[in-house]
Enzyme design. Structure first.
Site, PDB file in Angstrom:
ATOM      1  N   HIS A 400       0.808  -1.215   0.000  1.00 58.33           N
ATOM      2  CA  HIS A 400       0.000   0.000   0.000  1.00 58.33           C
ATOM      3  C   HIS A 400       0.841   1.265   0.000  1.00 58.33           C
ATOM      4  O   HIS A 400       0.339   2.331  -0.379  1.00 58.33           O
ATOM      5  CB  HIS A 400      -0.938   0.007   1.207  1.00 58.33           C
ATOM      6  CG  HIS A 400      -2.094  -0.926   1.076  1.00 58.33           C
ATOM      7  ND1 HIS A 400      -2.009  -2.259   1.399  1.00 58.33           N
ATOM      8  CD2 HIS A 400      -3.362  -0.725   0.647  1.00 58.33           C
ATOM      9  CE1 HIS A 400      -3.186  -2.839   1.184  1.00 58.33           C
ATOM     10  NE2 HIS A 400      -4.013  -1.945   0.719  1.00 58.33           N
ATOM     11  N   GLY A 401       2.093   1.180   0.440  1.00 60.85           N
ATOM     12  CA  GLY A 401       2.904   2.383   0.400  1.00 60.85           C
ATOM     13  C   GLY A 401       4.130   2.300   1.270  1.00 60.85           C
ATOM     14  O   GLY A 401       4.251   1.438   2.144  1.00 60.85           O
TER      15      GLY A 401
END
Length: 552
Positions: A400-401
């Protein structure tokens, strides 16, 4: 005419978003041409690939070149894997595929994150150089690229699609196809920038099948698209703009219990935003004769964390299961990959959090593992399973990051899954059919998922703990303040209540509604859809909110 000229202008990169008129003009033109060429399989693959690349260009500009590079490289890897005679050679090409794609993903998503963490830890001053920009400026001239690395929209999604293709060729689940069929699969515009993640083995066989669309499928697709627009425009954007953002931007100015209300609403927002996108993508695909698998299955009806992750973002969960969790050993075993990956993850956690005490945690866990391996062999598989679960969820968080918060979020969900694997063996409620017990389990699961999303919603490291501290020290709940908050944000709370009620309605009722809609004449269907969309667009505010998962 002006809108069409603006749409196909190459002088601006205004994104084509499902909720905007430009996209639907684009889609109508695509469908008109597609209807004329759909019987010619290669022609339609070439056409849809070009259209999809144009769609990505309008969304991400010259990063379309990066997408094109990954197509050429991964198609070549796929051919080499299939043509290699020795299994060892095939594995080397698979390894090269994974390394190439993950390095590319890592460069764009994690370069600053790792560099900043390294500089902070070792007091150095290294800087990140955007080599892609330097090459682009040299080729195209100045003004096209920025010195700072910007994350290409959807890079995680098309990276996973590329890996899926080569791995599925290796597993002999599909054969190497024509280049434009492969390119069509990876770039297919409905799922290109925000999913769902589509397996090569599920999608590529559909490419050369005749186009079919009956009235039932057509009606179902219209419902999916309309439902997706409602989720995005009303459930997600409206409550975000008119309630959640106001609280999240300055939680200290509100009583602590209001932050809890905002986080409950955020769970509805992110569900509406992401599932809304995939509903529209699935509906559009059905109109074009392609089937994308369901990505959400009423996730807030889940009775456990494991049940939630079987219902939420199912395409990512199944991808991580089949391409990471099972290769690591799954429920039964652990290999060298499990131990290397677990070591890397713990080192990584120490590296980014500066929590050096984790060294003792890791050493303690390793000591416990070896003791159990030596004296309790039956426990070994359980420990391997636990490590594999934790690795998978931490990787899911990192997907997701590049953020400490995402790592913590993934770790908490991984630990919850491990806890549940043991709890379900002794729980007296695991197989209960009591409505009250089921409601209680849903309530607990929903609140745990909502609690962990504090780390998902807030960007900066340390902000989640500040919010939790504020909630704990300034909860300040009174009926008077609660009523005042309800009145102040009355419209948003009605939308939130309606959203949860619709979500928790029995699926059988929803299916009956879709079947009933499919039976009415097309003219009445068009009137119902047009009126519904008109009402939805009254909720659009001046501040446009892109889809949340564009950043992933």
């Amino acid at each position: 005419m002006h809108r069409i000229q603006q749409l196909f202008s190459f002088n601006s990169q205004e994104p084509l978003i499902f909720t905007q008129l430009d996209f639907w003009l684009f889609f109508i033109l695509v469908m008109v041409i597609f209807s004329a060429i759909h019987k010619h399989f290669l022609t339609r693959s070439i056409f849809l690939t070009c259209i999809s690349l144009f769609f990505y260009f309008k969304t991400s500009g010259l990063y379309v070149l990066l997408l094109g590079l990954t197509l050429v490289v991964n198609f070549s890897f796929g051919k080499r894997v299939q043509n290699a005679e020795k299994d060892g050679t095939k594995k080397w090409f698979i390894a090269a595929t994974v390394v190439f794609n993950l390095l590319l993903l890592g460069y764009f998503k994690y370069a600053y994150f790792f560099t900043d963490s390294f500089n902070h830890l070792f007091l150095t001053k290294y800087e990140v150089v955007n080599h892609f920009a330097l090459w682009g400026e040299g080729f195209f001239g100045e003004g096209h690229f920025t010195e700072k690395i910007l994350i290409p929209i959807g890079v995680s999604f098309f990276t996973f699609h590329n890996i899926s293709y080569v791995v599925d060729v290796y597993r002999k689940e599909i054969k190497v196809t024509r280049f434009f069929d492969f390119a069509f699969y990876v770039t297919y515009f409905p799922h290109l920038v925000a999913g769902p993640i589509v397996r090569a083995r599920d999608f590529i066989p559909q490419i050369n099948k005749p186009f079919e669309l009956n009235k039932t499928d057509f009606s179902w697709a219209l419902v999916q698209i309309t439902k997706g627009l409602f989720k995005k425009i009303v459930l997600a954007d409206y409550i975000a703009v008119h309630f959640i953002d106001k609280i999240a931007d300055a939680p200290e100015t509100f009583p602590g219990f209001v932050s809890i209300l905002a986080m409950w609403a955020y769970s509805l927002q992110i569900y509406g935003d992401f599932s809304g996108y995939t509903d529209i993508a699935i509906g559009i695909s059905r109109l074009m004769g392609f089937n994308l698998l369901e990505n959400f299955q009423s996730p807030y009806k889940a009775v456990s964390v494991a049940d939630f992750w079987r219902r939420w973002h199912k395409s990512l969960g199944s991808w991580l299961r089949d391409y990471l969790y099972i290769p690591l050993g799954g429920n039964r075993s652990g290999g060298i990959g499990t131990y290397i990956a677990s070591t890397i993850i713990f080192v990584f956690l120490i590296f980014i959090t500066q929590w050096y005490e984790l060294v003792y945690v890791y050493l303690g866990l390793m000591f416990l593992y070896f003791v159990c391996w030596q004296y309790f062999p039956a426990v070994k598989n359980l420990l391997n399973r636990d490590l594999n679960l934790l690795i998978t969820m931490v990787v899911g968080g990192l997907w997701h990051g590049a953020s400490e918060n995402f790592v913590i979020w993934g770790s908490m969900n991984g630990l919850a899954l491990i806890f549940y694997q043991y709890w379900k063996k002794i729980s007296p409620y695991e197989h209960s059919t009591s409505w009250g017990i089921r409601a209680w389990r849903i309530f607990l699961t929903f609140n745990f998922i909502t609690f962990t999303r504090i780390w998902f919603r807030l960007d900066e490291a340390g902000e989640p703990m500040k919010m939790l501290h504020h909630i704990w020290t300034h909860f300040d709940f009174t009926w008077g303040i609660f009523v005042k908050v309800l009145i102040t944000y009355q419209a948003a709370f009605w939308v939130i209540l309606s959203g949860f009620i619709l979500h928790w309605l029995p699926q059988a009722w929803k299916d009956k509604g879709i079947h009933a809609f499919a039976k009415i004449p097309f003219v009445f269907q068009a009137i119902v859809i047009a009126f519904s969309v008109f009402l939805m667009y009254q909720a659009i505010s001046d501040s446009f909110k892109p889809f949340v998962y564009f950043q992933f």
